[in-house]
Design a protein around this motif. Structure first.
Motif, mmCIF file in Angstrom:
data_model
loop_
_atom_site.group_PDB
_atom_site.id
_atom_site.type_symbol
_atom_site.label_atom_id
_atom_site.label_comp_id
_atom_site.label_asym_id
_atom_site.label_seq_id
_atom_site.Cartn_x
_atom_site.Cartn_y
_atom_site.Cartn_z
ATOM 1 N N SER A 49 0.841 -1.205 0.000
ATOM 2 C CA SER A 49 0.000 0.000 0.000
ATOM 3 C C SER A 49 0.876 1.255 0.000
ATOM 4 N N GLY A 50 0.480 2.203 -0.822
ATOM 5 C CA GLY A 50 1.256 3.438 -0.967
ATOM 6 C C GLY A 50 2.461 3.307 -1.877
ATOM 7 N N LYS A 51 2.650 2.114 -2.459
ATOM 8 C CA LYS A 51 3.852 1.880 -3.277
ATOM 9 C C LYS A 51 3.472 1.629 -4.747
ATOM 10 N N TYR A 52 4.406 1.944 -5.617
ATOM 11 C CA TYR A 52 4.291 1.502 -7.005
ATOM 12 C C TYR A 52 4.862 0.092 -7.106
ATOM 13 N N VAL A 53 4.166 -0.747 -7.836
ATOM 14 C CA VAL A 53 4.639 -2.112 -8.089
ATOM 15 C C VAL A 53 5.068 -2.174 -9.546
ATOM 16 N N ILE A 54 6.377 -2.323 -9.760
ATOM 17 C CA ILE A 54 6.910 -2.234 -11.118
ATOM 18 C C ILE A 54 7.752 -3.471 -11.435
ATOM 19 N N PRO A 55 7.902 -3.776 -12.732
ATOM 20 C CA PRO A 55 8.813 -4.878 -13.068
ATOM 21 C C PRO A 55 10.244 -4.505 -12.683
ATOM 22 N N GLY A 56 11.009 -5.505 -12.266
ATOM 23 C CA GLY A 56 12.399 -5.249 -11.887
ATOM 24 C C GLY A 56 13.160 -4.580 -13.018
ATOM 25 N N GLY A 57 14.045 -3.668 -12.658
ATOM 26 C CA GLY A 57 14.818 -2.944 -13.658
ATOM 27 C C GLY A 57 15.729 -3.865 -14.453
ATOM 28 N N ILE A 58 15.943 -3.515 -15.714
ATOM 29 C CA ILE A 58 16.880 -4.247 -16.573
ATOM 30 C C ILE A 58 17.919 -3.245 -17.065
ATOM 31 N N ASP A 59 19.143 -3.449 -16.643
ATOM 32 C CA ASP A 59 20.234 -2.585 -17.087
ATOM 33 C C ASP A 59 20.973 -3.304 -18.206
ATOM 34 N N ALA A 60 20.776 -2.820 -19.418
ATOM 35 C CA ALA A 60 21.282 -3.525 -20.610
ATOM 36 C C ALA A 60 22.708 -3.155 -20.971
ATOM 37 N N HIS A 61 23.411 -2.466 -20.077
ATOM 38 C CA HIS A 61 24.777 -2.036 -20.419
ATOM 39 C C HIS A 61 25.628 -1.938 -19.153
ATOM 40 N N THR A 62 26.297 -3.044 -18.810
ATOM 41 C CA THR A 62 27.214 -3.016 -17.658
ATOM 42 C C THR A 62 28.542 -3.668 -18.045
ATOM 43 N N HIS A 63 29.562 -3.310 -17.286
ATOM 44 C CA HIS A 63 30.909 -3.874 -17.496
ATOM 45 C C HIS A 63 31.493 -4.296 -16.152
ATOM 46 N N MET A 64 31.098 -5.453 -15.664
ATOM 47 C CA MET A 64 31.705 -5.951 -14.433
ATOM 48 C C MET A 64 33.086 -6.525 -14.761
ATOM 49 N N GLU A 65 34.056 -6.209 -13.938
ATOM 50 C CA GLU A 65 35.410 -6.795 -14.061
ATOM 51 C C GLU A 65 36.036 -6.585 -15.434
ATOM 52 N N LEU A 66 35.642 -5.515 -16.133
ATOM 53 C CA LEU A 66 36.190 -5.308 -17.483
ATOM 54 C C LEU A 66 37.641 -4.835 -17.408
ATOM 55 N N PRO A 67 38.574 -5.566 -18.031
ATOM 56 C CA PRO A 67 39.948 -5.052 -18.112
ATOM 57 C C PRO A 67 39.973 -3.817 -19.010
ATOM 58 N N PHE A 68 40.561 -2.722 -18.553
ATOM 59 C CA PHE A 68 40.606 -1.488 -19.346
ATOM 60 C C PHE A 68 41.769 -0.634 -18.863
ATOM 61 N N GLY A 69 42.567 -0.160 -19.808
ATOM 62 C CA GLY A 69 43.616 0.814 -19.505
ATOM 63 C C GLY A 69 44.580 0.363 -18.420
ATOM 64 N N GLY A 70 44.959 -0.909 -18.436
ATOM 65 C CA GLY A 70 45.946 -1.395 -17.479
ATOM 66 C C GLY A 70 45.393 -1.723 -16.105
ATOM 67 N N THR A 71 44.051 -1.684 -15.968
ATOM 68 C CA THR A 71 43.430 -2.061 -14.707
ATOM 69 C C THR A 71 42.112 -2.771 -15.060
ATOM 70 N N ALA A 72 41.223 -2.948 -14.089
ATOM 71 C CA ALA A 72 39.945 -3.596 -14.400
ATOM 72 C C ALA A 72 38.833 -2.941 -13.586
ATOM 73 N N ALA A 73 37.646 -2.874 -14.182
ATOM 74 C CA ALA A 73 36.488 -2.291 -13.489
ATOM 75 C C ALA A 73 36.368 -2.924 -12.096
ATOM 76 N N SER A 74 36.082 -2.081 -11.105
ATOM 77 C CA SER A 74 36.263 -2.484 -9.699
ATOM 78 C C SER A 74 35.126 -3.334 -9.144
ATOM 79 N N ASP A 75 33.984 -3.387 -9.809
ATOM 80 C CA ASP A 75 32.923 -4.288 -9.348
ATOM 81 C C ASP A 75 33.092 -5.662 -9.971
#
Ligand code: ZN
Length: 468
Positions: A49-75
């Motif tokens: 009650s009092g809340k919006y009920v929405i479908p879970g978000g879909i993030d279509a563009h992520t880079h987990m652990e991506l090696p880049f520029g001599g290091t890697a994405a930190s998540d």
């Protein structure tokens, strides 16, 4: 195990209605008029009650652990998908990488190895092609047919790293036209940008703001236009422009769409709110936090207004984050004294649902369009609908209860991404993710976390729903 989400307001792409949502196991089995609910016996009731009920978000563009520029994405897939869950995102599509000279399937296997057993929410992959050759073209067919990977990203930027020339792009597009896949494009003229970067460094212009100044809007627009032309030559191959940031690029997308072409684009929260002057131009080395490509654009030009309008008119189909986090310490700091050595990326997977909801509060988007741009359209664009992206019988019970009367204050002190700063420090949102279900399991409730690494499953995707 049955569960009733009771008393909430269900928001979907077709509008808004007061309804209860019945979940059996991992699936939604009914969306009910509340007058029916008293006749149903369930194991658990969630008060919405009092809340919006929405479908879970879909993030279509992520880079987990991506090696880049001599290091890697930190998540990692563990920390990044946990942060996503906190922010109301229940599916990510990450980018598996084929490096130049590598077998495509080997790159894909490496990404599966990183993600397998680590994800808190469901996940899928696009495939980055870093070397388009005869083997890679054959691999595209195999990935579409057997691996549930139906989108391939190419780069007109980053010569010597991910760059494809126009001939390689055309060949990949011709293959995609045959097998139905989507070509995703990083549209910036990287050859010209590299000249501007070298000239700036020779003049002693080394601060983070020059990252943006050496990647002008005209070179995003030129590459966008060229990608659209190449896709036309490839018999209207489906084309999706990633992280569109400049008005001039949007004009090319809009013109193609007006002709009925299979051309689509996303933007990201950073381009809707942040600017070259205010963030990238912050004093000292501070601006490194906002070094990403395409870059933040000038606040003196109407990019942000035009991007919001593009979201309303569907010239911009949806919002992804391009989540690619790097810490300041030991990572962004690689570029002290030389902006071209700053790893490119902003972390934001946790904040997208909130930041676009703020667009509703600010009068930029309707509630229905909010849900479309963060959940429904990503599902349809990338072949996961109606399993994902909608509150409907038969769909996965990925559900977010969103509280419009609570507030979110974003800070490095409270976020869950593996970063030592926040690109959104101090931002206040007039709304808050309250409860998150992933395939019928409550993983976030209030400020309590109940998710776990390994709950998330790999999603095999079909072709895009939007192709003609
Ligand atoms: Zn990206």
């Amino acid at each position: 195990m049955s569960l009733l989400v009771k008393g909430g307001t269900v928001v979907g792409p077709t509008g808004i209605r007061v309804a209860d949502v019945l979940v059996e196991g991992e699936k939604i089995v009914a969306v009910l008029d509340p007058s029916f609910s008293p006749t149903i016996t369930v194991d658990e009731v969630l008060d919405a009650s009092g809340k919006y009920v929405i479908p879970g978000g879909i993030d279509a563009h992520t880079h987990m652990e991506l090696p880049f520029g001599g290091t890697a994405a930190s998540d990692t897939f563990d920390t990044g998908t946990r942060a996503a869950a906190y922010g109301g995102t229940t599916t990510i599509i990450d980018f598996a990488v084929q490096r130049t000279g590598e077998v495509v399937q080997d790159g894909l296997a490496a990404w599966h190895a990183k993600a397998d057993g680590e994800c808190h929410i469901d996940y899928a992959f696009h495939m980055i092609l870093g070397g388009v050759d005869a083997d890679a073209l054959k691999a595209m067919d195999q990935l579409v047919t057997d691996e549930g990977i139906t989108s391939f990203k190419l780069f007109m930027a980053y010569p010597g790293v991910f760059y494809s020339d126009d001939g390689q792009i055309l060949r990949a597009m011709q293959t995609a036209r045959e097998n139905g896949a989507m070509i995703m494009m990083h549209a910036e003229n990287g050859i010209a940008i590299d000249v501007l970067v070298q000239q700036a460094l020779q003049r002693g212009e080394t601060d983070p703001i020059y990252h943006g100044i050496t990647r002008p809007a005209a070179l995003e627009a030129e590459a966008t236009n060229r990608a659209i032309a190449l896709a036309e030559v490839a018999q209207d191959c489906p084309l999706y422009i990633v992280h569109l940031s400049a008005s001039q690029a949007l004009e090319h997308v809009a013109a193609a769409r007006d002709k009925g072409r299979n051309v689509f684009a996303e933007t990201c929260p950073q381009y809707l709110y942040l600017t070259l002057e205010d963030q990238l131009g912050a004093p000292g080395f501070e601006g490194a936090k906002w070094v990403c490509s395409t870059p933040l654009r000038s606040g003196k030009e109407p990019h942000r207004e035009n991007l919001w309008r593009g979201l309303r008119t569907n010239d911009l189909a949806m919002v992804s984050t391009d989540h690619c986090p790097f810490c300041m310490k030991d990572q962004k700091e690689l570029g002290i004294g030389d902006f071209s050595k700053i790893p490119n990326g902003i972390g934001g997977v946790e904040h997208r649902v909130d930041l676009i909801y703020q667009g509703v509060v600010d009068g930029q988007l309707s509630l229905a369009r909010w849900v479309e741009t963060i959940a429904t359209t990503p599902a349809r664009m990338f072949g996961m609908y109606p399993k994902k992206g909608i509150i409907a019988p038969g769909s996965d019970a990925d559900i977010v209860l969103y509280d419009p009367s609570a507030r979110t204050r974003i800070s490095v002190e409270t976020h869950h991404m593996n970063m030592d700063h926040s690109a959104w420090e101090g931002y206040e949102i007039a709304g808050k993710v309250d409860t998150v279900l992933s395939r019928g399991t409550v993983i976030v409730a209030g400020d309590q976390y109940y998710g776990r690494a390994g709950h998330g499953q790999f999603v095999q995707r079909g072709l895009s729903d939007y192709l003609v």
